[in-house]
Write a protein that holds these residues in place. Structure first.
Motif, PDB file in Angstrom:
ATOM      1  N   MET B  61      -1.744  -7.595  -2.922  1.00 38.74           N
ATOM      2  CA  MET B  61      -2.104  -6.841  -3.920  1.00 38.74           C
ATOM      3  C   MET B  61      -2.950  -5.712  -3.985  1.00 38.74           C
ATOM      4  O   MET B  61      -2.605  -4.869  -4.324  1.00 38.74           O
ATOM      5  CB  MET B  61      -2.919  -8.171  -5.084  1.00 38.74           C
ATOM      6  CG  MET B  61      -2.351  -9.006  -5.345  1.00 38.74           C
ATOM      7  SD  MET B  61      -0.687  -8.425  -6.504  1.00 38.74           S
ATOM      8  CE  MET B  61       0.683  -9.288  -5.725  1.00 38.74           C
ATOM      9  N   TYR B  64      -0.778  -2.621  -2.419  1.00 42.95           N
ATOM     10  CA  TYR B  64       0.402  -2.342  -3.035  1.00 42.95           C
ATOM     11  C   TYR B  64      -0.358  -1.384  -4.167  1.00 42.95           C
ATOM     12  O   TYR B  64       0.052  -0.266  -4.293  1.00 42.95           O
ATOM     13  CB  TYR B  64       1.038  -3.327  -3.668  1.00 42.95           C
ATOM     14  CG  TYR B  64       2.173  -2.921  -4.357  1.00 42.95           C
ATOM     15  CD1 TYR B  64       3.349  -2.349  -3.762  1.00 42.95           C
ATOM     16  CD2 TYR B  64       2.355  -2.954  -5.843  1.00 42.95           C
ATOM     17  CE1 TYR B  64       4.407  -1.777  -4.572  1.00 42.95           C
ATOM     18  CE2 TYR B  64       3.316  -2.200  -6.429  1.00 42.95           C
ATOM     19  CZ  TYR B  64       4.292  -1.923  -5.811  1.00 42.95           C
ATOM     20  OH  TYR B  64       5.470  -1.106  -6.787  1.00 42.95           O
ATOM     21  N   TYR B  65      -1.257  -2.240  -4.877  1.00 40.13           N
ATOM     22  CA  TYR B  65      -1.769  -1.468  -6.240  1.00 40.13           C
ATOM     23  C   TYR B  65      -2.552  -0.400  -5.872  1.00 40.13           C
ATOM     24  O   TYR B  65      -2.891   0.602  -6.609  1.00 40.13           O
ATOM     25  CB  TYR B  65      -2.295  -2.306  -7.094  1.00 40.13           C
ATOM     26  CG  TYR B  65      -1.166  -3.236  -7.877  1.00 40.13           C
ATOM     27  CD1 TYR B  65      -0.665  -2.710  -8.683  1.00 40.13           C
ATOM     28  CD2 TYR B  65      -0.901  -4.496  -7.496  1.00 40.13           C
ATOM     29  CE1 TYR B  65       0.777  -3.222  -9.430  1.00 40.13           C
ATOM     30  CE2 TYR B  65       0.123  -5.303  -8.193  1.00 40.13           C
ATOM     31  CZ  TYR B  65       0.840  -4.594  -9.114  1.00 40.13           C
ATOM     32  OH  TYR B  65       1.833  -5.433  -9.629  1.00 40.13           O
ATOM     33  N   ILE B  66      -3.727  -0.379  -4.920  1.00 39.32           N
ATOM     34  CA  ILE B  66      -4.860   0.567  -4.629  1.00 39.32           C
ATOM     35  C   ILE B  66      -4.499   1.247  -3.693  1.00 39.32           C
ATOM     36  O   ILE B  66      -4.544   2.481  -3.454  1.00 39.32           O
ATOM     37  CB  ILE B  66      -6.062  -0.348  -4.460  1.00 39.32           C
ATOM     38  CG1 ILE B  66      -6.286  -1.350  -5.684  1.00 39.32           C
ATOM     39  CG2 ILE B  66      -7.218   0.627  -4.530  1.00 39.32           C
ATOM     40  CD1 ILE B  66      -7.386  -2.220  -5.296  1.00 39.32           C
ATOM     41  N   HIS B  68      -1.711   1.807  -1.841  1.00 37.48           N
ATOM     42  CA  HIS B  68      -0.220   2.647  -1.400  1.00 37.48           C
ATOM     43  C   HIS B  68       0.135   2.267  -0.426  1.00 37.48           C
ATOM     44  O   HIS B  68       0.508   2.783   0.742  1.00 37.48           O
ATOM     45  CB  HIS B  68      -0.096   4.158  -1.322  1.00 37.48           C
ATOM     46  CG  HIS B  68      -0.885   4.582  -2.694  1.00 37.48           C
ATOM     47  ND1 HIS B  68      -0.517   4.667  -3.985  1.00 37.48           N
ATOM     48  CD2 HIS B  68      -2.215   5.375  -3.105  1.00 37.48           C
ATOM     49  CE1 HIS B  68      -1.146   5.102  -4.984  1.00 37.48           C
ATOM     50  NE2 HIS B  68      -2.142   5.743  -4.232  1.00 37.48           N
ATOM     51  N   THR B  69       0.272   0.748  -0.254  1.00 39.57           N
ATOM     52  CA  THR B  69       0.856   0.018   0.908  1.00 39.57           C
ATOM     53  C   THR B  69       0.301   0.489   2.047  1.00 39.57           C
ATOM     54  O   THR B  69       0.771   0.481   3.203  1.00 39.57           O
ATOM     55  CB  THR B  69       2.341   0.079   0.928  1.00 39.57           C
ATOM     56  OG1 THR B  69       2.750   1.431   1.564  1.00 39.57           O
ATOM     57  CG2 THR B  69       3.249  -0.349   0.010  1.00 39.57           C
ATOM     58  N   PHE B 122       2.232 -10.866 -11.761  1.00 42.86           N
ATOM     59  CA  PHE B 122       2.388  -9.438 -11.238  1.00 42.86           C
ATOM     60  C   PHE B 122       3.778  -8.954 -11.059  1.00 42.86           C
ATOM     61  O   PHE B 122       4.023  -7.808 -11.119  1.00 42.86           O
ATOM     62  CB  PHE B 122       1.441  -9.343  -9.930  1.00 42.86           C
ATOM     63  CG  PHE B 122       0.008  -9.198 -10.023  1.00 42.86           C
ATOM     64  CD1 PHE B 122      -0.545  -7.873 -10.669  1.00 42.86           C
ATOM     65  CD2 PHE B 122      -0.864 -10.288 -10.057  1.00 42.86           C
ATOM     66  CE1 PHE B 122      -1.844  -7.706 -10.938  1.00 42.86           C
ATOM     67  CE2 PHE B 122      -2.226 -10.278 -10.258  1.00 42.86           C
ATOM     68  CZ  PHE B 122      -2.658  -9.065 -10.858  1.00 42.86           C
ATOM     69  N   THR B 123       4.675  -9.944 -10.408  1.00 42.55           N
ATOM     70  CA  THR B 123       5.837  -9.438  -9.998  1.00 42.55           C
ATOM     71  C   THR B 123       6.963 -10.191 -11.087  1.00 42.55           C
ATOM     72  O   THR B 123       8.064  -9.522 -10.894  1.00 42.55           O
ATOM     73  CB  THR B 123       6.215  -9.937  -8.586  1.00 42.55           C
ATOM     74  OG1 THR B 123       6.324 -11.383  -8.714  1.00 42.55           O
ATOM     75  CG2 THR B 123       5.060  -9.401  -7.670  1.00 42.55           C
ATOM     76  N   SER B 129       6.995 -11.862  -3.166  1.00 39.67           N
ATOM     77  CA  SER B 129       6.719 -10.487  -3.625  1.00 39.67           C
ATOM     78  C   SER B 129       7.206  -9.286  -2.827  1.00 39.67           C
ATOM     79  O   SER B 129       6.643  -8.396  -2.638  1.00 39.67           O
ATOM     80  CB  SER B 129       4.976 -10.119  -3.452  1.00 39.67           C
ATOM     81  OG  SER B 129       4.552 -10.187  -2.217  1.00 39.67           O
ATOM     82  N   LEU B 132       6.535  -5.845  -3.973  1.00 39.77           N
ATOM     83  CA  LEU B 132       5.273  -5.493  -3.473  1.00 39.77           C
ATOM     84  C   LEU B 132       5.135  -5.516  -2.122  1.00 39.77           C
ATOM     85  O   LEU B 132       4.693  -6.310  -1.464  1.00 39.77           O
ATOM     86  CB  LEU B 132       4.113  -6.428  -4.151  1.00 39.77           C
ATOM     87  CG  LEU B 132       4.142  -6.806  -5.744  1.00 39.77           C
ATOM     88  CD1 LEU B 132       3.081  -7.318  -6.000  1.00 39.77           C
ATOM     89  CD2 LEU B 132       4.347  -5.311  -6.369  1.00 39.77           C
ATOM     90  N   SER B 134       3.410  -4.777   1.428  1.00 42.34           N
ATOM     91  CA  SER B 134       2.053  -4.599   1.687  1.00 42.34           C
ATOM     92  C   SER B 134       1.758  -3.750   3.117  1.00 42.34           C
ATOM     93  O   SER B 134       0.716  -3.037   3.369  1.00 42.34           O
ATOM     94  CB  SER B 134       1.413  -5.690   2.311  1.00 42.34           C
ATOM     95  OG  SER B 134       2.228  -6.103   3.312  1.00 42.34           O
ATOM     96  N   TYR B 231       5.165  -8.750   3.080  1.00 37.79           N
ATOM     97  CA  TYR B 231       5.075  -8.937   1.730  1.00 37.79           C
ATOM     98  C   TYR B 231       4.344 -10.439   1.597  1.00 37.79           C
ATOM     99  O   TYR B 231       4.342 -11.295   2.700  1.00 37.79           O
ATOM    100  CB  TYR B 231       6.438  -8.820   1.087  1.00 37.79           C
ATOM    101  CG  TYR B 231       7.477  -9.689   1.620  1.00 37.79           C
ATOM    102  CD1 TYR B 231       8.282  -8.965   2.615  1.00 37.79           C
ATOM    103  CD2 TYR B 231       7.676 -10.862   1.301  1.00 37.79           C
ATOM    104  CE1 TYR B 231       9.352  -9.651   3.191  1.00 37.79           C
ATOM    105  CE2 TYR B 231       8.926 -11.607   1.878  1.00 37.79           C
ATOM    106  CZ  TYR B 231       9.444 -10.929   2.847  1.00 37.79           C
ATOM    107  OH  TYR B 231      10.453 -11.760   3.414  1.00 37.79           O
TER     108      TYR B 231
END
Lengths: 516, 324
Positions: B61, B64-66, B68-69, B122-123, B129, B132, B134, B231
């Motif tokens: 998480m 991905y969200y903070i 940028h993978t 989230f998904t 995911s 999403l 990682s 992921y």
């Protein structure tokens, strides 16, 4: 300096209402060995726990070198220069001697724990006080006597001025004891104050400069040991000099109830602690077992009562092998057990008096129907037993742990004696309880004998065991060393020789304990 | 029969097989090392599986969200979350005095439920995911080593986290046996009264041990979602935490034996992977690592019993001559 350490008006009441210390006064000089004597439960250990910061007094003050100290934890006590060697060693078996010694004050160099420095510190103390220990040995590989030395070094390395030793000789051989005494004397010469807790009076006489006697939570007196005899100390410990003798007729023993033959028992550590023990207990007699604690009595009783497995020999209860029966089966055969440790083995502390009395009878159709208990019958009988066994309580519905030790023991005795029984195994039945309750229980034991029950009695109270037993077995080093039938002419001195292993009967005489 | 044997012979002759063993072992190894340090403080970290699962999810998480993978951020978050969860285990077990095994079970159940729930939140997907990513941590070729035939093929080109796993065996060993804190952890684990009596706080020591244990779990979790896969998927840890726990106890909670046992389990993981391609039934092959665990535990238990017997026999033999 007479008031190097002063404990003044120390009072400690435990949560269960037991007053362990009642305005105890104790003081020690610098450079003396000061004994604290008292019976089990007199409050010696409590007093020492407060001095080492494990417990805190409710009232009273502790001053060291004139400065009042607040010993809120062992760490604080260590900082004030107090060290303690506990009865049960506080050592980590897989670590080396040196690692154990420096635990809590570990030397480091960079990231490393500095093993060389630790060894150096240990060796330094050993050299200074003449201890012979290998700092590199692992604690699990060294002897008990050696472990005790490690404990002492552990305290010394932290710079202790006052060293408390709690029953240090209980686990030692005579040779180890002699060596320990030599070392303690050397420590005294170097100005350490040693507090020596013991109830072995000969040791107190031999080693200590002064002795403080505590009885039932109160200080009785402090003597110079040079000026008193062992008998004087013992009188102060027990209080009244007279032992109330229980009146009894000579025993009329009949058939064998319990037969123990060539019994061998190993303890948890795998050491053989009962070696080739044979004896029998007949109906209508009280057989006593005497011995210094830790000579196999514990394991012998556990084996007989089915709590500990035995690998050699046999124990037969009415011709049935004990190991092939479970505890319930043994009880069905009529074996009842008053255990030594009543608080953990004897009762369920949070249940009521009545529930505790009925706990072993829940299979009895008189008290339990097909599904439900029969409260009326239970109440009827337990009320009667409370009266008969003189249990001081309100109505029997209150939690048993609100009672005093003596009354709790009466409940245990009431439960066991009112069950179907042929053999009563009584382990320290009067330890730590008041005189009145003790007398009552002793009386009961004789009554049960006269009714034709077999009684096996283990007691550390020599007066009690000499008074009650019709014949007496003495254990030393896991073996029976004496079988005494002439109780009338037995003196405490003679019994003491057997208990300490100084004297020993011939195998033929000991063999007499096993009746055909 | 002959055909099966030759299949195995082919597998064992293939250097790739050994490279795979090394590549699949780390999550088990992280778990085993994490359990070992906790066990040394006499605090069984049963919840390691759940810790791995939650920290793996949180890592994905975060990355991905903070980030940028960015897999490094994911790794960091996984370790931190693992440490926090380790602290929670210690808080419940030693401050609130809940049985530590129950805390562990709760942690595992929580791990399953929590990650499945938030994955959906989230998904909108119930199992993976995949959307999403990682990112994956880099592989490393070791100059010099990589050119050596066979050995280079096996040892070089592994993922960086794999190398970290094997290095940590020795780091942990050093920590436990050569530092002050390690000494205290072992003292608390073996005789808590002894430690307390010299002023060591067992609560503090056990908390530290469990936080580090949790961080190892975090590393294992991160490995699953940023090396093994890129992921998060539901139940991604797949019992590796438990197998690590078994490896730890078979290794007597000592880092090096625990690591060797982990590699043994890794061997069976790899073997099941290779055998699958040769037409042996999947269902049969998938069992191997678990069967190996059970067999391993039985062998270990027998050995323990025998050692104990020998020790006792030795004690009594020592006793006898003293008497005469």
């Amino acid at each position: 300096m007479d008031n190097f350490l002063v404990m003044k008006d120390i009072t400690k009441v435990y949560d269960n209402g037991c007053m362990a210390n009642d305005h105890v006064n104790f003081s020690a000089r610098q450079g003396e060995i000061h004994a604290i004597c008292g019976e089990n439960g007199a409050g010696k250990s409590t007093l020492m726990k407060m001095l080492f910061g494990i417990e805190q007094p409710d009232e009273g003050t502790i001053t060291i070198k004139g400065k009042t100290v607040n010993l809120s934890s062992p760490t604080r006590a260590i900082e004030e220069g107090i060290g303690m060697v506990h009865q049960h060693f506080m050592l980590v078996p897989s670590l080396t001697v040196a690692e154990n010694v420096v635990l809590g004050i570990e030397p480091t160099s960079g990231l490393h724990f500095d093993m060389n420095k630790a060894i150096e510190m240990t060796e330094e103390v050993c050299k200074k006080y003449n201890f012979n220990i290998n700092p590199r040995a692992r604690v699990m590989d060294i002897s008990v006597g050696m472990k005790q030395k490690v404990e002492i070094v552990k305290a010394l390395v932290k710079g202790c001025e006052i060293l408390i030793l709690d029953e240090p000789t209980a686990v030692l051989t005579p040779q180890e004891t002699a060596e320990l005494f030599q070392q303690l004397r050397a420590l005294r010469e170097s100005g350490k104050t040693i507090i020596f807790i013991s109830h072995k009076l000969n040791e107190v006489k031999e080693l200590c400069d002064r002795v403080t006697v505590i009885r039932k939570g109160k200080t009785i007196d402090t003597f110079d040991t040079a000026g008193v005899t062992e008998a004087d100390i013992s009188r102060a410990m027990v209080g009244v000099d007279i032992l109330l003798e229980v009146e009894k007729e000579p025993a009329q023993p009949k058939e064998n109830v319990l037969v123990v033959k060539d019994l061998g028992v190993y303890n948890e550590a795998g050491k053989k602690v009962v070696k080739g023990v044979s004896f029998s207990v007949r109906s209508g007699e009280i057989v006593g077992i005497a011995g210094v604690e830790g000579n196999g009595q514990r394991e012998l009783i556990d084996a007989i009562t089915g709590l500990h497995v035995y690998s050699e020999g046999s124990i037969k209860m009415l011709d049935k092998e004990v190991s092939s029966e479970n505890i319930k089966g043994l009880r069905k055969l009529g074996m009842v057990h008053v255990p030594e440790d009543r608080m953990t083995m004897g009762i369920a502390p949070k249940m009521s008096i009545k529930e505790n009395m009925i706990a072993d009878k829940i299979d009895d159709p008189r008290y339990v129907g097909r599904i439900l208990n029969k409260p009326k019958e239970i109440k009827e009988d337990t009320d009667r037993w409370i009266e008969e066994f003189k249990v001081l309580c309100e109505n029997g519905e209150e939690q048993i742990n609100s009672l005093s030790g003596g009354n709790i023991q009466k409940v245990v005795v009431a439960r066991e004696f009112t069950s179907y029984n042929r053999l009563l195994v009584c382990d320290q039945p009067t330890r730590g309880i008041d005189i009145g309750a003790s007398e009552f229980i002793r009386q009961k034991l004789v009554e049960m004998r006269d009714e034709g029950k077999a009684v096996l009695l283990i007691s550390a109270d020599l007066g009690e065991i000499m008074n009650l037993s019709d014949s007496l077995l003495v254990m030393h080093g896991g073996e029976i060393v004496a079988y005494i039938t002439d109780m009338e002419h037995l003196t405490e001195d003679e019994l003491g020789y057997y208990m300490l292993g100084v004297k020993r009967m011939t195998p033929e005489e000991i063999g007499g304990a096993l009746h055909a | 029969m002959g055909q099966v044997l030759s299949t195995f012979a082919r597998i064992f002759a293939n250097p790739n097989f050994y490279a795979t063993v090394l590549a699949v072992t780390p999550p088990i190894l992280f778990a085993a090392l994490g359990c070992a340090i906790a066990q040394k403080a006499n605090a069984t970290n049963m919840g390691i599986e759940g810790i791995m699962l939650i920290s793996s999810f949180c890592g994905v998480m975060a990355s991905y969200y903070i980030g940028h993978t960015n897999p490094w951020l994911g790794l960091l978050v996984s370790i931190i979350v693992g440490g926090i969860l380790g602290y929670l285990v210690s808080f419940f077990a030693f401050r609130l005095k809940v049985d530590i095994i129950l805390v562990g079970i709760a942690m595992n159940l929580l791990g399953n439920g929590l990650t499945a729930f938030f994955l959906y939140v989230f998904t909108g997907d119930r199992s993976t995911s995949n959307s999403l990513q990682s990112g994956t941590l880099p592989q490393i070729s070791i100059p010099g080593l990589k050119d050596i035939p066979v050995l280079g093929q096996i040892l070089s080109g592994q993922n960086i986290l794999t190398y970290i796993a094997y290095i940590l065996i020795f780091v942990l060993s050093f920590f436990l046996f050569k530092t002050k804190l390690g000494l205290r952890i072992r003292a608390v684990g073996e005789n808590v009264n002894a430690a307390e009596s010299v002023g060591i706080s067992s609560l503090k020591i056990r908390t530290i041990a469990l936080i580090i244990s949790g961080m190892f779990g975090g590393l294992g979790g991160a490995f699953m979602s940023s090396v093994y896969l890129s992921y998060f998927t539901k139940g991604i840890v797949g019992g590796r935490g438990f197998i690590g726990l078994a490896a730890c106890s078979m290794g007597g909670a000592n880092p090096i034996p625990a690591a060797l046992t982990s590699i043994l389990f890794g061997f069976f993981y790899a073997l099941s992977g290779f055998a699958r391609t040769t037409g042996i039934s999947d269902n049969l092959v998938n069992m191997w690592p678990y069967i190996a665990t059970i067999v391993g535990l039985v062998v270990y238990s027998i050995k323990q019993t025998n050692d104990e017997k020998k020790r006792l026999a030795g004690l009594n033999a020592e006793e006898e001559p003293k008497k005469s």
